[in-house]
Design an enzyme around this catalytic site. Sequence first.
Site, mmCIF file in Angstrom:
data_model
loop_
_atom_site.group_PDB
_atom_site.id
_atom_site.type_symbol
_atom_site.label_atom_id
_atom_site.label_comp_id
_atom_site.label_asym_id
_atom_site.label_seq_id
_atom_site.Cartn_x
_atom_site.Cartn_y
_atom_site.Cartn_z
ATOM 1 N N GLU A 330 0.805 -1.225 0.000
ATOM 2 C CA GLU A 330 0.000 0.000 0.000
ATOM 3 C C GLU A 330 0.838 1.276 0.000
ATOM 4 O O GLU A 330 0.305 2.368 -0.156
ATOM 5 C CB GLU A 330 -0.921 0.021 1.239
ATOM 6 C CG GLU A 330 -2.082 -0.945 1.165
ATOM 7 C CD GLU A 330 -1.781 -2.315 1.752
ATOM 8 O OE1 GLU A 330 -0.596 -2.701 1.760
ATOM 9 O OE2 GLU A 330 -2.720 -2.989 2.191
ATOM 10 N N LYS A 439 -2.016 -9.646 23.894
ATOM 11 C CA LYS A 439 -2.588 -8.800 24.951
ATOM 12 C C LYS A 439 -2.615 -9.605 26.235
ATOM 13 O O LYS A 439 -3.396 -10.528 26.388
ATOM 14 C CB LYS A 439 -3.964 -8.313 24.532
ATOM 15 C CG LYS A 439 -3.823 -7.374 23.339
ATOM 16 C CD LYS A 439 -5.115 -6.802 22.841
ATOM 17 C CE LYS A 439 -4.784 -5.878 21.668
ATOM 18 N NZ LYS A 439 -5.484 -6.187 20.448
ATOM 19 N N TRP A 444 0.397 -4.868 26.200
ATOM 20 C CA TRP A 444 0.764 -5.472 24.923
ATOM 21 C C TRP A 444 2.186 -6.037 24.969
ATOM 22 O O TRP A 444 3.089 -5.411 25.501
ATOM 23 C CB TRP A 444 0.698 -4.430 23.795
ATOM 24 C CG TRP A 444 -0.706 -4.060 23.426
ATOM 25 C CD1 TRP A 444 -1.852 -4.456 24.046
ATOM 26 C CD2 TRP A 444 -1.097 -3.198 22.349
ATOM 27 N NE1 TRP A 444 -2.935 -3.899 23.408
ATOM 28 C CE2 TRP A 444 -2.517 -3.134 22.374
ATOM 29 C CE3 TRP A 444 -0.419 -2.493 21.364
ATOM 30 C CZ2 TRP A 444 -3.238 -2.378 21.450
ATOM 31 C CZ3 TRP A 444 -1.130 -1.747 20.448
ATOM 32 C CH2 TRP A 444 -2.537 -1.693 20.493
#
Length: 549
Positions: A330, A439, A444
């Site tokens: 992208e 998590k 995290w």
Amino acid sequence: MLGLMQNWPLTVDKILDHAKSWHGDREIVSRSVEGPVVRTTYAEVHARAKRLSNALKGLGVQPGDRVATLAWNTARHIEAWYGIMGIGAVCHTLNPRLFAEQLCYIINHAEDKVLFTDLTFLPVLLEHRAQMPTVKHVIVMTDEAHMDPAAYPGALCFETLLAENSADCVWGDFDENTAAGLCYTSGTTGNPKGVLYSHRSNFIHTLVTMGQDVMGLSATDTVLPVVPMFHANAWGLAFSCSAVGAKLVMPGMKLDGASVYELLESEAVTFSAAVPTVWQMLLAYMRETNSRPSTLQRVVIGGSAVPEALVRAFRDDYGVSVTHAWGMTETSPLGTLATPTGKIAKMSPEEQLRFTLKQGRPPIGIELKLVNDAGERLPHDGTTFGRLMVRGPFVVGEYFKGDGGEILDEEGYFDTGDVATIDEYGFMQITDRAKDVIKSGGEWISTIEIENLAVGHPKAALCAVIGAAHPKWDERPVLLVKLEPGVDATKEEFLAFLEGKIAKWWTPDDVVFVDDIPLGATGKIDKKLIRERMKGYVLPTAAPAKATA
Ligand code: AMP
């Protein structure tokens, strides 16, 4: 008031025009799919690409039509690439490492009209031909001597088409926003989505990536793009090497350590680019054979995080400088590179290494921000994790045919799906894919960081970390290790190896030795497949103690 300078649409045909005019005799060397190493020049490639444009017109290809390529990196692929784009058709690079069903989905979604293929892929094409109704012509990228009409009835021969058509063809002459290329994302979540590059976006990406602090390419370089043209445009090298007049060495289908090393040496390569697995294979080969690269100066490594051991080996054992890069289909694809700033360049080599291991900083044309789930900006303190958002003239605005709907936030930023930190020097570090991050107890844990440390263990060939369900902490990390051939190891020695290198509560709850760590179609660890394989797995720990970082 508008400026009064010339209007010179930024179309990529001008890049090959430039190469022909000013670097016409500069070589493009390919390891052909048929076997031998073949040599050509920018001038010849230019003329042959024009012949191909005429051939495509003769087959009824109109501006905007999609023409697919299923091919390795060779001069013929470059000819097809420019021949397609020069007449305003769209070059759709297909990744042959995808499953046939995915390829058919992509070909149908793109409505490809013509398909170029290397000999290698004829069997799979033939088997699935009925599932590609939009494809009117298949062109085999070889000569008559290697065409076997029985192997693929009705297929056209690349060299015959070239011989039958003239090199007199007008390129360009259209809006610079015209579509030039189409590349589908690997589709690890849902169906693959098409990124439709424009001539302008490719041209600007080329100008940006040539810069000294980006790829730093020069007319004096000899460049080996191991990264395939079907993987995010070979990181733009088919454009940027033509733009600077660098000699190109195209590796074809042989990407193993011995074959890459042979080309590095026989063609006196100075610069190369590839994903970490390719470099691991090269290093293994050089160690086994006690050989070293004699001309290679720089390698760009990206696509997945570069392990520390790899950078050290290149730097300390072979005197080759490593530039770590991040990007995605992208972003055309280069988004950040870990080239030093003035301040970092003054640090000791050991301190600089800390920055080389990060994914780096954006060049002009890329804007980055980190946000939390509410879309609020997060500080650039090097520790706060957030979603990495990106915008710029060579970043996707929407997917082909509107798939995925609105993909930009209200400020026009695209959500990369990566989780990252940005430090006070502006260096971005990917900590995970958003869907892979673990998590644990509301905090995290970066799987990439643990993997990169663990793979530094001398007995490890490949490592992967995934989250496993835990009754108290939601998820806890599990380290999967594929060992080097013929060695044994214990869970305890891997955990001891990680001790002191990561926060205590990041320590994996288990180490599982596996025969295989699967890689996806673009050389990245396929965590989706690993999670599927580990479905019945239960953590041995019921209640690990959570310490603070
Ligand atoms: P692709 O579009 O197939 O090139 O995949 C892009 C994704 O690859 C990014 O969003 C990242 O998750 C990952 N990626 C690319 N380069 C790196 C890197 N240097 N370190 C870590 N992940 C990377």
